[in-house]
Design an enzyme around this catalytic site. Structure first.
Site, PDB file in Angstrom:
ATOM      1  N   HIS A  11      10.043   5.639  -5.677  1.00 55.38           N
ATOM      2  CA  HIS A  11      11.177   4.746  -5.419  1.00 55.38           C
ATOM      3  C   HIS A  11      12.391   5.499  -4.898  1.00 55.38           C
ATOM      4  CE1 HIS A  11       8.642   2.171  -7.824  1.00 55.38           C
ATOM      5  NE2 HIS A  11       9.454   1.152  -7.686  1.00 55.38           N
TER       6      HIS A  11
ATOM      7  N   GLU B  80       3.343  -7.365   1.554  1.00 57.66           N
ATOM      8  CA  GLU B  80       4.129  -6.726   2.612  1.00 57.66           C
ATOM      9  C   GLU B  80       3.467  -6.777   3.988  1.00 57.66           C
ATOM     10  OE1 GLU B  80       3.719  -5.413  -0.306  1.00 57.66           O
ATOM     11  OE2 GLU B  80       5.701  -5.178  -1.201  1.00 57.66           O
TER      12      GLU B  80
END
Lengths: 347, 368, 326
Positions: free
Chosen positions: C129, C60
């Site tokens: 999440h 990322e």
């Protein structure tokens, strides 16, 4: 080479005698000398100006590393890109930025390269391919990868040199960037400016393998070690890597190994270092070595070399004079300018 | 011409240094980078290096002195110059030294001013000791209507006062401040006039009503009288055809004024019923009944209700001269009219009062 | 007009913009060959090639930084961070570089970058999440932040984001992909900084965005039966935020409830309430009420999770509170 002390030869076994590659024109060699002298003068004066509080905040000196920025930038064109670190003055000068605008920026003036909004640590000139200095270690590295992506997609045959330090090689993003560049075969030249110290931390204390160029094997690319105090050694290696990248040969990892001469930043007295080692470093001074070589090889006369050096110093003095006396403070109503594009203001 | 060397800043947070030991003295030739003295700074004891070159002319600080960064520490002469040659040096240096001081002086007053200004700001003392729970909107609305928030109450005890509570209160109070049918003029100028009426017939009438089962009081008759009088003087104190008489009841309800709307068309009994039921309405004429507390007469100092007000006193017994100037007794009631004399002429108000008096003294006239 | 779902709206927006402008490109994990784990980018690599629709390694910071560099040198990248929870990994490049480079460089660099980061809770995917970080990015000058929910807004705002020369945090809701809505034919954009009034009302203003704006509309329908008339605003655009619409509504209703799906403390609702008070304290007939999740990491268990996702009942309760004058 004769002046380099024994201690330094032991610490840096990669030191090589200077020799201009055949085919490198005199004009280019003069340009290299001029730029090295200009960087030396710029950052020496910056230190003094900071101690007199004319420049403030933080500034990181490129004194001692001139051979790397100049050797590397000489191997690329104005259209190519470089990413930088917090130690960005040398990169910016070597890429061809205007010294007056640079000095004005360090003085925080409206006429500065960044309109006084960035200062030393964020100095940038994207128009000439210098993607900006940055205060976060390693944060500039993936930008070089981005520039290479642009080159790939727009098919403009440009390359990007990713300048970074030995400290940055231990950032996670270093691994990610090299890995992606290698996996995607993109035209990035990774150039480690290994001065052996991350502020006060010696490389060998935090990396079991301090021969950083050897890491290249892990990414499936070529790793090269060069003498960071030797402008031609850097130039040759970078040129080879650039040519390879332009032909679609992918990235190269180059370690330019030298030793930091001055402190990490302008107020660092290096009390943590062995003071003999510090003074020994000066014997390998890349600017002196370049001047010496050019005279000994009869490329130029001593007078010519001295004149070039003086001209560079004069240019820097002019830049200081300009910044001090002809420049203005950014008006307070520019505070909200350029946060967003196209003049949009969101308060 | 000598040059001045100042103490360089060598640390990010450095502001000064103490001179532990000078390494040089006047007459020494120094160059940039030479160690000139040992200093104690915020971080550590370390050497300070020369930022210029030349022959030292004079040291400007002594061992043990504390020197601020950028403060002059020595003067230097260039090659070829002699010590003592330049008498301007000292002056120049003095100027340099005093200049920053002057600056400091010039700046200092500003700082002092700010400090003083802050101190002079008086603490806001709140007059209300009991906090009223009220929404910002309600508070603002009350302010606009000129209402005292301490008189407001929420829809239920313990709840916050909201705008609708304010509007209810405002209606009940009959405040004319925002009334469309208000009297011309702001009510800020007002006058009073008093009249005395004989209450014998009114008292007799009340007694007769009582015998037939209708329980009314003096104030109800006064209200009816005023209503009928107003109907004969339309437009005098307010515009429009509606005559809504508010009567400040003698219940301890504080500021709530019950209203008999259309009082000219109502019977005395209906008027009383309205008042007892604390009916709400848009009063355009208010009657106060301090007579219920034995007050004979009352002249207020201000226009409390924002509309024309009749202050009725209690019924008293008095001696009055008869046709032969012999004393006789009768009941009397005093009434004070409070009205805006910039809007209604005194003479017209007087005529109105005379009518009220007539109706009170001869109630049968109201049948006409 | 046609009726499509949010997933299709995203796909269409990306395709149309990539067809129109050859400098638009995309990066993210599994977006190419697989078409995205949520199916958003299906078919795009096939149409535009692997150069412009790049599958990245799990890096990322690396590919966010590469996108920053690409944006600075002439491309218009759209990157995907599959779960917005993982923005923590690449926040340095977003906050210290993308948001600030234009300013630090005196305006002399362009930064047309879109970061798609699906957010929102539900489905038992638990603590790492299920988060929503719009409050963090709202705090950073130089960024724009949007959170559309209807297919019409999703398509129009993604197109607007790609055409915007600034870095845009694009928060689509990860539970919204099946939601359908009307979308016009042809090219259109939905500009930033304009809220949508989903339902008109007179008693209370409900300020909301993304999934909770749908729940607010449901709650408003039910509250009508209790005699409370709610005006429901879907902000759509968080930075810049349309305070004009919000304040006009409050001027009418004098009461406000601000809703977020994220946990309450330090969330966007607090900033909005502070701005409302700043701009119109005297309009308020009651203290503003916020709706948000409890300050807990999202638990796995379905029952506990349900408590941690603000729903119609929470919203109705808040409305009744603001109407109560207690």
């Amino acid at each position: 080479m004769s002046n380099i002390c024994k201690n330094m030869r032991q610490l840096l076994p990669n030191l090589k005698p200077l020799k201009a590659p055949s085919g490198l024109s005199k004009a280019k060699q003069e340009d290299m000398l001029y730029k090295m002298c200009a960087i030396r003068a710029f950052d020496s004066r910056v230190k003094e100006l900071w101690m007199a509080s004319e420049i403030y905040g933080l500034a990181h000196s490129y004194v001692g590393a001139e051979a790397i920025a100049v050797g590397a930038c000489e191997a690329i064109t104005k259209d190519d890109y470089i990413s930088s670190t917090h130690r960005g003055h040398g990169h910016t000068l070597a890429k061809g930025a205007d010294t007056k605008a640079m000095m004005a920026e360090l003085f925080g003036k409206h006429e500065g390269l960044n309109l006084g909004k960035g200062g030393s640590m964020h100095i940038a000139d994207v128009d000439i391919g210098m993607l900006g200095a940055t205060g976060i270690v390693g944060s500039g590295m993936p930008h070089a990868l981005g520039a290479a992506l642009t080159s790939d997609i727009l098919d403009n045959n440009t390359v990007a040199i990713c300048f970074h330090g030995d400290g940055g090689t231990n950032q996670g993003v270093w691994h990610e960037t090299i890995n992606m560049a290698a996996a995607w075969n993109l035209p990035v030249i990774f150039l480690i400016e290994n001065n052996q110290y991350a502020i006060a931390t010696k490389l060998e204390w935090v990396s079991k393998e301090p021969e950083l160029y050897k890491r290249a094997a892990g990414y499936g690319i070529e790793g090269v070690l060069v003498d960071g105090f030797n402008v031609f050694d850097v130039y040759k290696a970078v040129k080879k890597a650039v040519d390879k990248a332009r032909k679609g040969g992918g990235p190269t990892l180059i370690e330019a190994r030298y030793m930091r001469i001055l402190g990490h930043f302008v107020a660092d007295d290096q009390a943590y270092r062995d003071q003999d080692e510090v003074s020994d470093c000066w014997t390998a001074d890349p600017v002196e070595r370049m001047k010496e070589y050019l005279v000994e090889s009869e490329t130029f006369s001593q007078e010519k070399v001295d004149a070039v050096e003086q001209a560079a110093k004069d240019e820097i003095e002019e830049a200081i004079d300009y910044a001090r006396n002809e420049c203005t403070e950014p008006p307070a109503d520019t505070l909200y300018d350029d946060i967003y594009a196209n003049g949009e203001v969101i308060i | 011409m000598s040059k001045i060397m100042t103490l360089p800043k060598i640390g990010v947070n450095m502001t000064e240094a103490i001179i532990d030991e000078w390494f040089v003295k006047p007459g020494d030739v120094i160059k940039k980078g030479d160690a000139i003295f040992l200093a104690e700074t915020d971080k550590a004891t370390q050497e300070i290096f020369a930022t210029d070159f030349g022959t030292i002319e004079k040291l400007l600080a002594e061992q043990g002195d504390t020197v601020e960064i950028h403060q002059p520490i020595m003067t230097l002469l260039d090659e070829g110059e002699q010590i003592g040659e330049d008498e301007f040096a000292e002056e120049a240096m003095q100027e340099e030294q005093t200049a920053p001081e002057l600056q400091a002086e010039v700046q200092a007053p500003a700082v002092v001013e700010i400090v003083i200004a802050k101190a002079a700001e008086p603490k806001q003392t709140k007059a209300d000791t009991a906090r009223v729970r009220i929404s910002p909107l309600a508070k603002k609305t009350a302010k606009e209507l000129g209402l005292d928030i301490s008189k407001l109450s929420p829809e239920q005890p313990g709840k916050r006062i909201t705008k609708s509570d304010v509007m209810k209160f405002e209606k009940a109070q009959g405040s004319a401040a925002v009334r469309e049918a208000a009297v011309v003029g702001t009510g800020s100028s007002f006058a009073t006039m008093q009249i005395k009426a004989c209450a014998d017939n009114m008292t007799l009438l009340i007694k007769r009503f009582g015998q037939s089962g209708l329980d009314i009081g003096h104030i109800d008759v006064v209200a009816k009288a005023a209503a009928v009088a107003l109907s004969k003087h339309k437009g005098l104190f307010f515009s429009g055809d509606e005559i809504n008489i508010g009567v400040e009841a003698d219940t301890q309800s504080g500021a709530v004024v019950p209203v008999a709307s259309g009082a000219d068309k109502k019977t005395v009994g209906q008027i009383k019923a309205d008042i007892d039921a604390m009916s709400l309405g848009n009063a355009n004429f208010v009657i106060t009944n301090l007579g219920a507390f034995d007050i004979e007469s009352y002249v207020p100092s201000r226009n409390i209700f924002g509309c024309t007000t009749l202050c009725a006193g209690c019924v008293t017994r008095s001696f009055v001269p008869d046709e032969r100037d012999m004393p006789k007794t009768r009941s009397e009631i005093k009434m004070t009219l409070v009205f805006d004399d910039s809007a209604a002429a005194g003479i017209d108000a007087a005529k109105f009062m005379q009518k009220v008096k007539q109706y009170i003294e001869n109630p049968e006239l109201m049948l006409l | 007009m046609s009726e499509i779902n949010v997933r299709q709206a995203l796909n269409d927006a990306l395709r149309e913009e990539m067809e129109a402008d050859p400098t638009v490109m995309m990066m993210g994990c599994d977006i190419g060959v697989r078409g995205g784990p949520f199916g958003v980018t299906l078919g795009l690599q096939k149409q535009f090639g692997a150069k412009r629709v790049k599958d990245t390694p799990i890096s990322e910071p690396g590919y966010t930084g590469a996108a920053v560099g690409a944006a600075a040198t002439g491309l218009r990248p759209v990157i995907e961070i599959l779960y917005s929870d993982w923005l923590t990994l690449c926040t340095d490049q977003i906050v210290n570089m993308a948001a600030k480079m234009r300013y630090m460089f005196g305006g002399k660099v362009n930064m047309p970058l879109v970061i798609r980061a699906p957010f929102g809770a539900g489905g038992g995917v638990a603590a790492q999440h299920s988060q929503s970080f719009e409050a963090w990015f709202n705090h950073i000058p130089g960024l724009k932040v949007v959170a559309p929910i209807t297919p019409y807004d999703v398509k129009g705002m993604l197109k607007a984001a790609i055409r915007d020369d600034n870095p845009v945090m694009f928060f689509e809701h990860k539970r919204s992909y099946q939601m359908k809505g009307e979308v016009p034919e042809g090219d259109y954009i939905v500009p930033f900084g304009k809220a949508a009034i989903r339902r008109e009302g007179t008693d209370v203003t409900i300020v909301s965005y993304s999934m909770i704006s749908i729940r607010a509309q449901n709650a408003a329908k039910e509250l009508e039966k209790e005699g409370i008339s709610c005006e429901v605003i879907d902000l759509r655009s968080i930075l810049p935020l349309d305070y004009e619409t919000v304040m006009s509504s409050i001027a009418k209703t004098n009461r406000v409830v601000v809703c977020q799906e994220a946990n309450l403390r330090g969330g966007l609702a607090g900033d909005i309430v502070a701005e409302i008070i700043d701009r119109g304290f005297d309009l308020l007939d009651a203290p503003p009420v916020r709706v948000g999740a409890p300050n807990v990491p999202m638990p796995y268990n379905a029952g506990l999770e349900a408590i941690c996702i603000p729903d119609e009942e929470n919203i109705k309760e808040a409305v009744r509170k603001v109407m109560s004058n207690d």
